[in-house]
Scaffold this active site. Sequence first.
Site, mmCIF file in Angstrom:
data_model
loop_
_atom_site.group_PDB
_atom_site.id
_atom_site.type_symbol
_atom_site.label_atom_id
_atom_site.label_comp_id
_atom_site.label_asym_id
_atom_site.label_seq_id
_atom_site.Cartn_x
_atom_site.Cartn_y
_atom_site.Cartn_z
ATOM 1 N N ASP A 90 18.034 63.615 -28.709
ATOM 2 C CA ASP A 90 19.283 63.213 -28.057
ATOM 3 C C ASP A 90 20.504 63.469 -28.936
ATOM 4 O OD1 ASP A 90 17.516 62.165 -26.082
ATOM 5 O OD2 ASP A 90 17.435 60.265 -27.150
ATOM 6 N N GLU A 107 21.256 62.174 -16.472
ATOM 7 C CA GLU A 107 21.528 61.184 -17.521
ATOM 8 C C GLU A 107 22.234 61.887 -18.671
ATOM 9 O OE1 GLU A 107 17.654 59.780 -18.799
ATOM 10 O OE2 GLU A 107 16.877 61.812 -18.926
#
Length: 537
Positions: free
Chosen positions: A15, A187
């Site tokens: 991420d 997302e």
Amino acid sequence: MSIITNPILRGFNPDPSIVRVGEDFYIATSTFEWFPGVQIHHSRDLKNWQLIGHPLQRSSQLNMLGNPDSGGIWAPCLSYADGVFYLIYTDVKSHLGPFKDTPNYMVTATDIHGPWSEPIYLNSSGFDPSLFHASDGKKWLLNLMWDHRKGKNPFGGIIMQEYSVEEQRLVGPIHNLFRGTELGLTEGPHLYEHGGYYYLITAEGGTRFGHAATVARSASLLGPYEADPQGPLVTSAGKPELALQRAGHASLVETQNGEWYIAHLCGRPLRPSMQCNLGRETALQRVAWTEDGWLRLADGGNSPYVTVQGPDLPEHPFEEPAAELFGPDGLSLHLASLRQPVSEEWASLTARPGYLRLLGGQSLYSAFHQSLLARRQQSFTVEAQTAVEFEPLHYQQMAGLVYYYNNKNYYYLHITRDEEQGRYLTLMTSDRGIYDEPLEQAISVEGWEQVHLKLQADHERLSFYYSRDGVDWTAIGPVLDAGKISDENAETVIDGYLIDQGFTGAFIGICAQDLSGTRKPADFAYFTYRELEQSEQ
């Protein structure tokens, strides 16, 4: 120009949120249940990256006791404006079933090395928060809104709300900017302003092998946002031959010379099992703007490249850290603990000078007080070694060397004692929570002052060894499957229902347990980690 070889951050570093401040580049990555929270790497050339710290060092910033496996820090966002670093993060308290409990916070610092502030609570409507600094001076928080209702898309859209620096809270209406494409599972938002458009980069397709990064744009901050008609910016979906799989979840950076790159998540699976025991890693791709204002990979297509042309910047290599993970100068930056900070209450370098003393904690199944210190596995072929002095009184006291994914999946070589065998060495395993002791016969270590323990991983093959002197080694137990220490093995679906999932990677650690609660100490003389070759497959 230099050549960048991916992944740039090997092992569990998912991420990525990348930012440039002057001539310095920084990447923040997720740490989930591991403490301290958020890893920050630094580079001057986008090729050589060095771990420099963790902003979330205190329980007042991050209290994860009781958090589930793969809870904690999801997808932090690191940004910089007006002389201040901003770090936005989620501390996930639950993530299985219809609900997700996802409080989001902000900490700030004027120096990347800290000190970082106490957290400001923002909201709990969803995860993957990020902060957009608009050119007009306003600041906006984005995050996924989670929808638990039956029959609804749980990924309910990327929402945005203004953040007031003066009031230190969110203000004004909430805007739903983007509900995603047909890939779904939208997302991981990051918003950028460029060339008269606002560009929203999101993760889609889920963080497994269907993962992707999607770009959408709008001439207005509040939308509507139009997705790139050519599809994902980067993805490995449907291309199992690629070395870099699971590509997605990207963030964008411009060099001081006007060159553009994305940092994105990826994984390198063991083959043929396709299990990623190194976890989700970070790669870099060179990107360019088209004449009609879309962002595309500079070398064409949307498949992630292993080798990428580096920027027109001087190279800044750094010295690799020593193999020793603790010593007179303290603990290595690479060491992490589970859910709680390291303290003299359970881990001490001063109680017995020259040794690291761990006081026996709770079992490896616990989500609270474990006495465990570990570091990421960052190569497919590694060796870790330790020596422990430990005198257990009974079978509830254990200490040794662990290969760990989460509290349901691990291999543990340890010393213990029972009323029949005395002090002995044995192996404990847990596979999706199913406990076993695979040794046919335990190894007596009665009378040994120190017991040296070693672990060797060679892709999917994991072997343990023991020694009395640290010179002559004897293999113990069967060759184990390192691939089981992975997201893919942790994910468990029964009758169509997701029972368990994971987002981390393999850690190698030392630990001690005292299930009787008397906190029996174990003294570790050393703990080393070496990569036997550059991790390629």
